[in-house]
Design an enzyme around this catalytic site. Structure first.
Site, PDB file in Angstrom:
ATOM      1  N   ARG A  35     -17.353   3.945  -9.993  1.00  0.00           N
ATOM      2  CA  ARG A  35     -17.276   3.374 -11.344  1.00  0.00           C
ATOM      3  C   ARG A  35     -18.649   3.261 -11.986  1.00  0.00           C
ATOM      4  NH1 ARG A  35     -12.575  -0.810  -9.659  1.00  0.00           N
ATOM      5  NH2 ARG A  35     -10.848   0.547 -10.215  1.00  0.00           N
ATOM      6  N   LYS A 219       7.486   2.038  -6.464  1.00  0.00           N
ATOM      7  CA  LYS A 219       8.577   1.379  -7.178  1.00  0.00           C
ATOM      8  C   LYS A 219       8.981   2.101  -8.459  1.00  0.00           C
ATOM      9  CE  LYS A 219       7.871  -3.386  -5.824  1.00  0.00           C
ATOM     10  NZ  LYS A 219       7.337  -4.644  -6.327  1.00  0.00           N
ATOM     11  N   GLY A 375      -4.416   4.672  -9.574  1.00  0.00           N
ATOM     12  CA  GLY A 375      -5.111   4.279  -8.351  1.00  0.00           C
ATOM     13  C   GLY A 375      -4.875   5.119  -7.115  1.00  0.00           C
ATOM     14  N   GLY A 398      -3.809   1.271 -14.345  1.00  0.00           N
ATOM     15  CA  GLY A 398      -2.882   0.718 -15.333  1.00  0.00           C
ATOM     16  C   GLY A 398      -3.079   1.330 -16.707  1.00  0.00           C
TER      17      GLY A 398
HETATM   18  P1  AMP Z   1       2.119   3.026  -6.572  1.00  0.00           P
HETATM   19  O1  AMP Z   1       1.070   1.977  -6.665  1.00  0.00           O
HETATM   20  O2  AMP Z   1       3.437   2.625  -7.168  1.00  0.00           O
HETATM   21  O3  AMP Z   1       1.645   4.375  -7.044  1.00  0.00           O
HETATM   22  O4  AMP Z   1       2.481   3.144  -5.044  1.00  0.00           O
HETATM   23  C1  AMP Z   1       1.589   3.605  -4.097  1.00  0.00           C
HETATM   24  C2  AMP Z   1       2.079   3.191  -2.762  1.00  0.00           C
HETATM   25  O5  AMP Z   1       3.348   3.750  -2.524  1.00  0.00           O
HETATM   26  C3  AMP Z   1       1.198   3.641  -1.633  1.00  0.00           C
HETATM   27  O6  AMP Z   1       0.612   2.520  -1.049  1.00  0.00           O
HETATM   28  C4  AMP Z   1       2.171   4.321  -0.673  1.00  0.00           C
HETATM   29  O7  AMP Z   1       1.981   3.954   0.662  1.00  0.00           O
HETATM   30  C5  AMP Z   1       3.499   3.825  -1.149  1.00  0.00           C
HETATM   31  N1  AMP Z   1       4.592   4.721  -0.767  1.00  0.00           N
HETATM   32  C6  AMP Z   1       4.739   6.012  -1.047  1.00  0.00           C
HETATM   33  N2  AMP Z   1       5.841   6.504  -0.460  1.00  0.00           N
HETATM   34  C7  AMP Z   1       6.416   5.489   0.222  1.00  0.00           C
HETATM   35  C8  AMP Z   1       7.568   5.369   1.035  1.00  0.00           C
HETATM   36  N3  AMP Z   1       8.370   6.402   1.250  1.00  0.00           N
HETATM   37  N4  AMP Z   1       7.854   4.183   1.569  1.00  0.00           N
HETATM   38  C9  AMP Z   1       7.037   3.121   1.345  1.00  0.00           C
HETATM   39  N5  AMP Z   1       5.932   3.168   0.568  1.00  0.00           N
HETATM   40  C10 AMP Z   1       5.632   4.338   0.016  1.00  0.00           C
END
Ligand code: AMP
Length: 418
Positions: A35, A219, A375, A398
């Site tokens: 950064r 999610k 991220g 974000g």
């Molecule tokens: P996000 O911040 O929503 O982009 O989510 C990133 C996170 O999703 C990372 O820490 C990954 O470990 C998690 N992730 C990706 N695939 C899976 C999965 N199949 N089961 C659980 N966590 C997951």
């Protein structure tokens, strides 16, 4: 709007909102200076012109209170080294730095203490619950204090530059409110911000087709806005990682212990319906690498995505899914990637995400424009050493998500207008 490249900072004091929210170790040493390096083109241009710099940033989440562990004083030396100046002055109270700012000479640099030591920076009332009847009044009062705080910061300088893309989606004192105290000729986006905004515009407004979005991560709920917005833009939408299981369960699949959000199942079905109506090729996993517990050394097996046994959870993309996605990615002219397609933090479940990074890099080499952001996808391309093989890696998590949802970022709007 003023372009920073055309502005002559000679003899001027510029207050620059930077994102120096760098990770520190126990000893207060910087563990990743990306950064700080990101802000250097802007900061060096101002110094080279003969301007003086007043740098302001947040670090961590002190929640409106002084917290020595989150003091920006710890990084003053590193900032001086990065800028190639002999020293950086430090103002231990960002709201009481008028004298230090007034004394600054051309070529000098003053770093203000963590803005978030003051609740006014974020403008959220502290110590009062949202449900409290007095909350609305407290919020109003805090907005007034936020404006005063922004006015104080503005009083230190002749020019305002916002180069903190990571916080551009927040209407904070230093990211947006302060801009009201400068006329149109004395406020501008920094070079990093310009690059970020242009990269996102490139993808959303001037995308070459086929346009493919790869949305992974944990999610559906956190990326719903992005998915809905992208359905109007893309030809292919790959949904992978933890997000995918909600779509599979919604269709009647058995997903074992895989991550999912029951309440979003109707929305997942709707997304599939809308994709069909709009002719978007929505590509989900066909099989998954499942683990028998959420750990790197879990036992593994490849299973059909609709038949994940009880006691097992989907943790990485399978070869079958990757083969489908590779074909789609390699045929694309524009690629947007946000979110890993597996639990890439565990080396044993990082294969799928590494492969996606490779395909995106290969497609880029073939001439596609690729934007990677949010991220964890950035951490992923870094982990696989491919950051310089994609067209652009966004620094804002974000902010990038909100921008690709089609939202106008307050930090940008405050300078360029709505
Ligand atoms: P996000 O911040 O929503 O982009 O989510 C990133 C996170 O999703 C990372 O820490 C990954 O470990 C998690 N992730 C990706 N695939 C899976 C999965 N199949 N089961 C659980 N966590 C997951």
């Amino acid at each position: 709007m003023v372009n920073i490249k055309d502005f002559d900072f000679a003899g001027k004091k510029a207050i620059v909102r930077v994102d120096f929210n760098v990770p520190l170790n126990e000893k207060g040493e910087i563990t990743d200076d990306t950064r700080i390096r990101g802000a250097l083109p802007t900061l060096k241009k101002i110094l080279a012109d003969g301007g003086a710099l007043i740098l302001m940033s947040h670090m961590g989440k002190p929640k409106g209170k002084v917290n020595p562990k989150l003091s920006l004083g710890q990084i003053a030396g590193a900032v001086a080294a990065a800028l190639g100046v002999s020293s950086v002055k430090f103002a231990p109270d960002c709201a009481d730095a008028s004298d230090a700012a007034a004394a600054l000479k051309p070529g000098e640099v003053l770093l203000l203490e963590n803005l978030r030591f003051y609740p006014e920076e974020e403008g959220k009332p502290v110590g009062i619950d949202k449900e409290d009847p007095a909350f609305a009044e407290a919020k109003k009062e805090m907005k007034v204090r936020q404006t005063e705080f922004a006015k104080k910061l503005a009083s230190y300088a002749d020019v305002y530059v916002n180069d903190a893309f990571g916080t551009a989606h927040r209407r904070h004192a230093s990211t947006a409110v302060i801009a009201d105290f400068f006329d149109a000729d004395h406020k501008m986006l920094g070079m990093l911000m310009e690059k970020e905004v242009t990269a996102i515009d490139n993808v959303l407004k001037n995308a070459q087709h086929p346009f493919t979005a790869i949305i992974g991560g944990s999610k559906v709920s956190s990326k719903l806005g992005v998915i809905q917005f992208l359905l109007d833009k893309v030809d292919n939408l790959i949904i992978g990682g933890g997000m995918g299981y909600t779509f599979i369960k919604a269709q009647g699949g058995h997903i074992g212990e895989s991550l999912h959000e029951d309440e979003l199942m109707p929305e997942a079905l709707r997304i599939m319906e809308v994709a069909k109506e709009k002719g978007v090729n929505l590509s989900l996993s066909v099989a998954t690498v499942a683990g028998d517990r959420f750990a790197n050394d879990a036992n593994r097996q490849v299973v059909d995505i609709f038949n994940i046994p009880d006691g097992w959870e989907g943790m990485d993309a399978s070869e079958a899914s990757l083969a489908n996605w590779k074909k789609i990615i390699m045929d694309s002219k524009t690629i947007l990637w946000n979110g890993p397609v597996g639990v890439f933090e565990f080396d044993n479940f990082a294969h799928g995400t590494g492969e996606i990074a490779k395909y995106v890099a290969e497609a880029t080499e073939k001439g596609a424009y690729s934007l990677v952001g949010g991220g964890d996808s950035v951490a992923a391309v870094n982990k696989f050493g491919l950051a310089d093989k994609v067209s652009y890696v966004s620094t804002g998590g974000g902010a990038m998500l909100e921008a690709i949802e089609g939202k106008v970022l307050p930090g940008v709007a405050a300078i360029v207008g709505e």
